[in-house]
Design an enzyme around this catalytic site. Structure first.
Site, PDB file in Angstrom:
ATOM      1  N   ASP A 161      72.919  30.059  37.359  1.00  0.00           N
ATOM      2  CA  ASP A 161      74.604  30.335  37.989  1.00  0.00           C
ATOM      3  C   ASP A 161      75.319  30.560  36.482  1.00  0.00           C
ATOM      4  OD1 ASP A 161      76.293  31.116  39.281  1.00  0.00           O
ATOM      5  OD2 ASP A 161      76.120  29.682  41.042  1.00  0.00           O
ATOM      6  N   TYR A 185      85.447  44.662  32.016  1.00  0.00           N
ATOM      7  CA  TYR A 185      83.960  43.825  31.756  1.00  0.00           C
ATOM      8  C   TYR A 185      84.264  44.577  30.334  1.00  0.00           C
ATOM      9  CZ  TYR A 185      79.510  45.897  30.706  1.00  0.00           C
ATOM     10  OH  TYR A 185      78.067  45.875  30.705  1.00  0.00           O
TER      11      TYR A 185
END
Ligand SMILES: NC(=O)c1ccc[n+]([C@@H]2O[C@H](COP(=O)([O-])OP(=O)(O)OC[C@H]3O[C@@H](n4cnc5c(N)ncnc54)[C@H](OP(=O)(O)O)[C@@H]3O)[C@@H](O)[C@H]2O)c1
Length: 299
Positions: free
Chosen positions: A45, A134
């Site tokens: 994760d 991003y």
């Protein structure tokens, strides 16, 4: 050789599991611990970058390929912390582990590190100037991989599509079946690139004896707009008998299709150093469209 692939259920990740299999043992990770076919894999994760060294210590891969990333460009504006964790902090943690153990790391980045004001294909060494969270998080991820100091191969790619996952090609086919007309942006230029090409080139680079380290551009050849991409998808799908009729594809400007974050207007990447350094031939982007459509037709 034991290769650890982060993001084994993404577009590129799924293709990597196929393309890297001949190199040795391939271990996949996903967030959920399951692969798309339902089989179990390791859990990683990137929201918990601190958990990654223990996983790497346990698996002790000799090569690491990071195909996991927070790729939702607009959502990253609303959730910048999550984007930086997944795209910059986690790659930094992985890169430091790899550098300390002498394990080469392959990491992917994006054409969105550039602002798109260029007038010739971007070279790997050109100045970056991302337009949104991003792009900035991916640029910071590249930098984290470089400063870790180990052997790294950063491949910037663009406009990724595959027969699986979320991508423009699949969206066009879905919308084209529902509507008579699609309005598609015609003033953003780039190169549609199949995930399979990225994975095959990665396998080739990992087999290459040179021990090279650095940043390369990895896309298909040629360029088009999103509008040109859409027209080619429908042209080939019609020719292959996959659809009975193609919608009208109307060109529009970026201004007519506002998004939360601006996209680079021109993001063609110069791939010549990749072709020279690794002896990789990059096919025209239209070939990739054909391959992905054939794969979809076979399903
Ligand atoms: N897609 C494009 O058009 C494009 C363009 C240029 C560059 N790239 C770069 O190419 C690489 C591969 O992209 P792709 O198209 O294969 O992406 P993708 O299909 O969106 O897959 C992203 C992968 O990252 C995983 N992921 C996301 N957040 C995570 C987290 N917090 N922890 C662990 N895993 C997480 C996803 O897992 P879940 O399924 O669990 O979410 C998925 O496996 C990325 O580095 C991307 O930035 C992509």
């Amino acid at each position: 050789m034991t290769v650890l692939v982060f993001g084994g259920n993404g577009q590129v990740g799924q293709e990597l599991l196929r393309a890297l299999a001949p190199l040795g043992e391939v271990i996949a990770t996903t967030r959920s611990g399951a692969l798309p076919d339902g089989s179990a894999c390791e859990v990683a994760d990137f929201d918990q970058p601190g958990s990654l060294p223990a996983l790497l210590d346990r698996l002790r891969p000799s090569r690491v390929v990071n195909a996991a990333a927070c790729t939702a460009v607009d959502r990253a504006e609303q959730e910048p912390e999550a984007a930086y964790r997944a795209n910059a902090q986690a790659p930094g943690v992985i890169a430091r582990w790899c550098a300390a153990r002498g394990a080469p790391l392959v990491h992917y980045s994006t054409d969105y590190v550039f602002d798109g004001r260029g007038t010739r294909p971007y070279l790997p060494g050109d100045a970056t100037a991302p337009l949104g969270v991003y792009g900035r998080s991916k640029r910071d991820g590249e930098e984290a991989v470089r400063v870790a100091g180990g052997r790294h191969l950063i491949f910037r790619t663009a406009w990724v599509h595959a027969a699986h996952g979320h991508n423009f090609l699949r969206t066009m086919l879905r919308l084209g079946a529902e509507r008579d007309e699609l309005r598609v942006v015609a003033d953003q230029i780039g190169t549609p690139t199949p995930a399979a090409l990225i994975a095959d080139a990665t396998a080739r680079a990992l087999r290459h004896p040179g021990g090279l380290s650095g940043t390369w551009h990895l896309t298909a050849s040629g360029q088009t707009s999103w509008h040109g991409f859409a027209e080619e998808i429908f042209r080939q799908a019609l020719a292959a008998g996959m659809i009975e009729r193609a919608p009208r594809v109307t060109p529009i400007t970026t201004a007519e299709y506002p998004t939360p974050v601006r996209r680079p207007a021109y993001s063609r990447l110069d791939t010549s150093s990749l072709e020279t350094d690794f002896g990789i031939e990059l096919p025209d982007w239209r070939d990739g469209v054909g391959k992905v459509l054939r794969e979809l037709a076979q399903r």
